[in-house]
Design a protein around this motif. Structure first.
Motif, PDB file in Angstrom:
ATOM      1  N   VAL A 265       0.803  -1.272  -0.058  1.00 18.10           N
ATOM      2  CA  VAL A 265       0.021  -0.208  -0.090  1.00 18.10           C
ATOM      3  C   VAL A 265       1.065   1.277   0.007  1.00 18.10           C
ATOM      4  O   VAL A 265       1.967   1.403   0.971  1.00 18.10           O
ATOM      5  CB  VAL A 265      -0.912   0.006   1.169  1.00 18.10           C
ATOM      6  CG1 VAL A 265      -1.564   1.145   1.226  1.00 18.10           C
ATOM      7  CG2 VAL A 265      -1.850  -1.125   1.185  1.00 18.10           C
ATOM      8  N   VAL A 266       0.750   2.085  -1.152  1.00 18.95           N
ATOM      9  CA  VAL A 266       1.725   3.181  -0.984  1.00 18.95           C
ATOM     10  C   VAL A 266       0.742   4.565  -1.362  1.00 18.95           C
ATOM     11  O   VAL A 266      -0.347   4.548  -1.810  1.00 18.95           O
ATOM     12  CB  VAL A 266       2.752   3.006  -2.225  1.00 18.95           C
ATOM     13  CG1 VAL A 266       3.659   2.130  -2.190  1.00 18.95           C
ATOM     14  CG2 VAL A 266       2.089   2.940  -3.358  1.00 18.95           C
ATOM     15  N   VAL A 267       1.406   5.657  -0.549  1.00 19.38           N
ATOM     16  CA  VAL A 267       0.602   6.841  -0.552  1.00 19.38           C
ATOM     17  C   VAL A 267       1.746   8.079  -1.082  1.00 19.38           C
ATOM     18  O   VAL A 267       2.790   7.921  -0.623  1.00 19.38           O
ATOM     19  CB  VAL A 267       0.070   7.197   0.532  1.00 19.38           C
ATOM     20  CG1 VAL A 267      -0.689   8.494   0.439  1.00 19.38           C
ATOM     21  CG2 VAL A 267      -0.790   6.194   1.178  1.00 19.38           C
ATOM     22  N   ALA A 268       1.249   8.975  -1.903  1.00 19.86           N
ATOM     23  CA  ALA A 268       2.095  10.140  -2.233  1.00 19.86           C
ATOM     24  C   ALA A 268       1.423  11.471  -2.399  1.00 19.86           C
ATOM     25  O   ALA A 268       0.061  11.459  -2.694  1.00 19.86           O
ATOM     26  CB  ALA A 268       3.173   9.628  -3.392  1.00 19.86           C
ATOM     27  N   SER A 269       2.164  12.498  -2.514  1.00 21.67           N
ATOM     28  CA  SER A 269       1.405  13.617  -2.659  1.00 21.67           C
ATOM     29  C   SER A 269       1.020  14.154  -4.240  1.00 21.67           C
ATOM     30  O   SER A 269       0.152  14.863  -4.307  1.00 21.67           O
ATOM     31  CB  SER A 269       2.415  14.963  -2.417  1.00 21.67           C
ATOM     32  OG  SER A 269       2.614  14.872  -1.041  1.00 21.67           O
ATOM     33  N   GLU A 270       1.710  13.253  -5.161  1.00 18.53           N
ATOM     34  CA  GLU A 270       1.429  13.225  -6.543  1.00 18.53           C
ATOM     35  C   GLU A 270       1.444  11.866  -7.217  1.00 18.53           C
ATOM     36  O   GLU A 270       2.104  11.197  -6.908  1.00 18.53           O
ATOM     37  CB  GLU A 270       2.544  14.153  -7.037  1.00 18.53           C
ATOM     38  CG  GLU A 270       2.684  15.447  -6.530  1.00 18.53           C
ATOM     39  CD  GLU A 270       3.987  16.474  -7.107  1.00 18.53           C
ATOM     40  OE1 GLU A 270       3.996  16.090  -8.277  1.00 18.53           O
ATOM     41  OE2 GLU A 270       4.741  16.878  -6.581  1.00 18.53           O
ATOM     42  N   ARG A 271       0.465  12.029  -8.272  1.00 20.30           N
ATOM     43  CA  ARG A 271       0.171  10.607  -8.691  1.00 20.30           C
ATOM     44  C   ARG A 271       1.664  10.197  -9.714  1.00 20.30           C
ATOM     45  O   ARG A 271       1.743   9.113  -9.813  1.00 20.30           O
ATOM     46  CB  ARG A 271      -1.060  10.624 -10.037  1.00 20.30           C
ATOM     47  CG  ARG A 271      -1.321   9.473 -10.549  1.00 20.30           C
ATOM     48  CD  ARG A 271      -2.816   9.820 -11.271  1.00 20.30           C
ATOM     49  NE  ARG A 271      -2.809  10.765 -12.085  1.00 20.30           N
ATOM     50  CZ  ARG A 271      -3.883  11.268 -12.853  1.00 20.30           C
ATOM     51  NH1 ARG A 271      -4.893  10.732 -12.764  1.00 20.30           N
ATOM     52  NH2 ARG A 271      -3.956  12.296 -13.857  1.00 20.30           N
TER      53      ARG A 271
END
Length: 631
Positions: A265-271
């Motif tokens: 599962v990964v999260v970032a500010s930009e696609r």
């Protein structure tokens, strides 16, 4: 042309399988650590003052560290952090580094949960203690909280008062630390709730610990922590027991994107950061909905859960114009559209003389908008050619076709930024002279005294670089006219949600409006606005209106643009200069899904923004008054 203080960047990785799995499939147990490095480097455009990372091991034994953090300051912070971590491996043999069980027991940052953060201060507070992630320690794993985020809260004083009323004693007055203490307090309550439940079930000793860690609900902590915050945010956290979360503000101001499969599962500010790092398609990635949190439990179970009701639809448009990576599929098209929509006003500025007009851009972030503007001009020239051929009335000769078809739209690399040059001199005149040489020009790129020069930028904020460097150095090419084009509308109002634009007098559009009021003798309007702002500040936040908007009501965009030109014209430069801005309608047409336009319109999405803008005008008038009283 001017560097704005950036928003922060966040990066989260949760491994859903044992480290042995990644070691076998990808050839290294450092799969997540390496990916975190890539994500942070891809987000480097968002933060330059500092960086930090954190890691949690899920199956550490008592007596062993399970929560790790590394932080650094400066533009090389990312490299320094990962160099420090990887340098520790030199003390181990290759055989030991390939033994995953040995690694898990003996190496730091060999865990399953990772968090990264890039910082650009929006509060002026500097120093390593203000670099994320923040860490709150406790002997109970479930009470350990590591926090980072991309946020700025407008009502931190209210939250501070609430905490002190409860008897708490926050050590530092900043939104980050106060949020950490508030969330930590609510996390303590959630753990204690489960402690009581475990006892009621007859559990004892470590069975209570296991019950707590299996049943803690981070959504309860978030609901009781975030309900009173006013601001734009993406807040991310890890707990020592292995919970992970990322929550987005209910006004949709700040962005967050996530991806999940059976491995991660990964999260970032930009696609694009996720697309590039994990080799994903655009359609694979989801945007976190406003007011919702992505929650990953210790078990690896993942869900997106609503924490707060959505309060608005104000996704930041400036994020799309300036801060986010232009490699995003949608952002690239939006920036091209912003440029293309300026075709008609720029045509008017060059008197439809496409034959003697040269186009360029400053800075690199404006390059995509230039492509859109060029496309618009090529269409215009193409239609002129068709019209000329149709109006001949006879079969054209080769010479006639050559004459009609030969004109083309000219673009050149007119200006180059010397990235080695730093304006380290603080003395005024010396600094201005040095700043004037930050850009180099391509001599011979235009025909002197014949060609008009069109320079497109993504925004014109303070105007300092235009005055001290850009206009002066472009004038050395001796263009017939300089047309400065902004793909964004006039920035008239401060931001309070994560971008460092807090003072009204920093904006050339605001200074121009004030000069126009003074030139026309409208001092009463300035005085009325000051008193109206004071009166609004006496009201409850939800009832306030933004009185600062009144100072612009008497003037057109063109009026303010002309005044900006006169303010920014360097001494000795006589070349005609025109400033062309994007319209508000054009902004919304190009970026329809991101309606947050408070920088340009003064329509703040939260009551806190309106309050702070009124306060900014009061502060401005009182600063000016005190200054004038001294002299």
């Amino acid at each position: 042309m001017e560097s704005l203080k950036h928003e922060c960047g966040i990066a989260l990785i949760r491994l859903l399988k044992p480290l042995e799995y990644y070691h076998q499939k990808y050839g290294t147990w450092m799969y997540a650590l390496n990916k975190l490095y890539l994500m942070m480097e891809k987000e480097h455009n968002r933060g330059q003052e500092g960086a930090g990372i954190a890691c949690v091991k899920l199956k550490a034994q008592p007596g062993n560290e399970y929560m790790f953090r590394e932080r650094a300051e400066g533009k090389d912070a990312i490299q320094n952090i990962f160099s420090n971590i990887y340098s520790q491996h030199k003390d181990f043999s290759q055989e030991q580094l390939n033994d995953v069980e040995y690694v898990k027991e003996n190496l730091t940052f060999a865990g399953e949960l990772y968090m990264g953060h890039l910082r650009y201060s929006t509060t002026g507070k500097k120093g390593i203690r203000f670099v994320h992630p923040f860490l709150r320690r406790n002997n109970w794993r479930a009470k350990n909280l590591c926090l980072c985020g991309n946020f700025n809260m407008t009502n931190i004083e209210e939250i501070f008062e609430r905490l002190t009323r409860q008897g708490q004693f926050p050590r530092i007055y900043s939104d980050s630390y106060i949020m950490l203490e508030l969330m930590g307090h609510r996390l303590d309550r959630e753990v204690e709730r489960n402690f009581v439940e475990a006892q009621e079930r007859g559990l004892e000793d470590t069975d209570i610990t296991h019950y707590i860690e299996d049943h803690v609900e981070m959504s309860n902590m978030l609901k009781t922590s975030m309900e009173n915050f006013d601001g734009g945010y993406v807040v991310c956290g890890l707990t020592g027991s292995g919970e992970m979360f990322s929550m987005r503000d209910p006004w949709a101001i700040r962005p967050a994107y996530y991806y999940r499969n059976d491995e991660i599962v990964v999260v970032a500010s930009e696609r694009p950061v996720l697309q590039t790092t994990f080799e994903l398609e655009c359609e694979d990635i989801q945007e976190l909905p406003p007011g919702c949190a992505l929650l990953v439990k210790r078990s690896g179970e993942c869900e997106v859960k609503r924490i707060l009701d959505q309060k608005g639809d104000s996704a930041c448009s400036f994020e799309r114009i300036y801060f986010s990576r232009g490699s995003d599929k949608d952002i690239y098209l939006e920036r091209k559209k912003l440029g293309e929509q300026l075709t008609q006003p720029v045509l008017a500025a060059v008197d439809n003389d496409t034959e003697h007009t040269v186009f360029s851009f400053i800075p690199n972030t404006a390059e995509v908008a230039l492509y859109g503007l060029l496309e618009g001009f090529r269409k215009f020239v193409h239609e002129k050619k068709i019209h000329a051929i149709l109006n001949l009335g006879h079969t054209p000769t080769h010479e006639e076709l050559d004459r009609i078809l030969s004109p083309f739209v000219r673009s050149e690399k007119v200006a180059w930024k010397d990235i080695k040059l730093r304006t380290f001199i603080t003395e005024g005149n010396s600094r201005n002279d040095l700043a004037s040489h930050v850009y180099d020009i391509t001599y011979g790129s235009i025909e002197p005294y014949v060609d008009k020069l069109v320079i497109i930028d993504d925004s014109v904020v303070r105007g300092t670089t235009l005055k001290e460097s850009i206009i002066r150095i472009l004038d050395r090419l001796h263009p017939k006219k300089i047309v400065v084009v902004s793909s964004a509308p006039q920035i008239r109002y401060p931001d309070y949600y994560g971008i460092d634009m807090p003072r009204l007098e920093e904006f050339c559009a605001f200074r121009a409006a004030m000069e126009l009021l003074k030139d026309r003798g409208l001092y009463q309007l300035i005085d009325d606005t000051y008193h109206n702002c004071q009166q609004e500040l006496l009201k409850p936040k939800g009832e306030m209106r933004n009185c600062v908007r009144d100072v612009y009501n008497l003037f057109s965009v063109e009026d303010i643009s002309k005044e900006i030109v006169e303010m920014l014209r360097p001494v000795g430069v006589t070349t005609p200069i025109e400033l062309v801005f994007q319209s508000i309608e054009g902004l919304h047409k190009a970026i329809p899904e991101h309606k947050g336009d408070w920088y340009f319109t003064g329509k703040y999405p939260t009551p806190g923004g309106t309050k702070l803008c009124n306060q900014a005008f009061v502060n401005y008038i009182e600063r000016v008054y005190q200054y004038e009283q001294k002299f």
